[in-house]
Design a protein around this motif. Structure first.
Motif: not given
Length: 131
Positions: A27-34
């Motif tokens: 989830l942290l990686l997805v948030a950083a990607g967004i």
């Protein structure tokens, strides 16, 4: 009769905690990607506004001798062809000052405006004389 010994306690189980950690990191990686995509979209919109304003000013400056109406009409056509909106077009002698906006939606429900202003006109001699 059997002798009962001291009670035995089972150690607490950590089963399943790795799944939660992997989910949290994912989830942290997805948030950083967004967030990175939102920043990238804003930067691209800024460049698009700058290009539209530059090209509009150049096209309009070629028509400044015909008057402000034809110069700004040409600038508006070029700015809109580049996906922007003409905010202002101001003749200044033989120069033309053009401001263009591009609306960007970096995230759903969030709209931002990138604005760029540029000036175009004839080449002037610098301090060293004609070019």
């Amino acid at each position: 009769m059997t002798a009962a010994g001291p009670p035995t306690y089972a150690a607490p189980s950590d089963r399943g905690s790795a799944s939660l950690w992997v989910l949290a990191v994912g989830l942290l990686l997805v948030a950083a990607g967004i967030a990175g995509a939102a920043v990238g979209a804003a930067r691209v919109a800024g460049r698009q506004a700058k290009v539209a304003a530059d090209l509009g000013a150049l096209a309009g400056a070629a028509r400044t001798l015909d008057g402000a109406g034809p110069a700004c009409a040409r600038a508006a056509m070029i700015v809109e062809a580049n996906g922007a909106r003409l905010v202002s077009c101001t003749p200044d002698g033989l120069d033309l000052l053009v401001t263009a906006d591009v609306v960007v939606h970096p995230m759903p429900g969030l709209a931002r405006t990138a604005r760029a202003t540029t000036r175009a006109g004839p080449v002037r001699a610098g301090p060293g004389g004609p070019p």
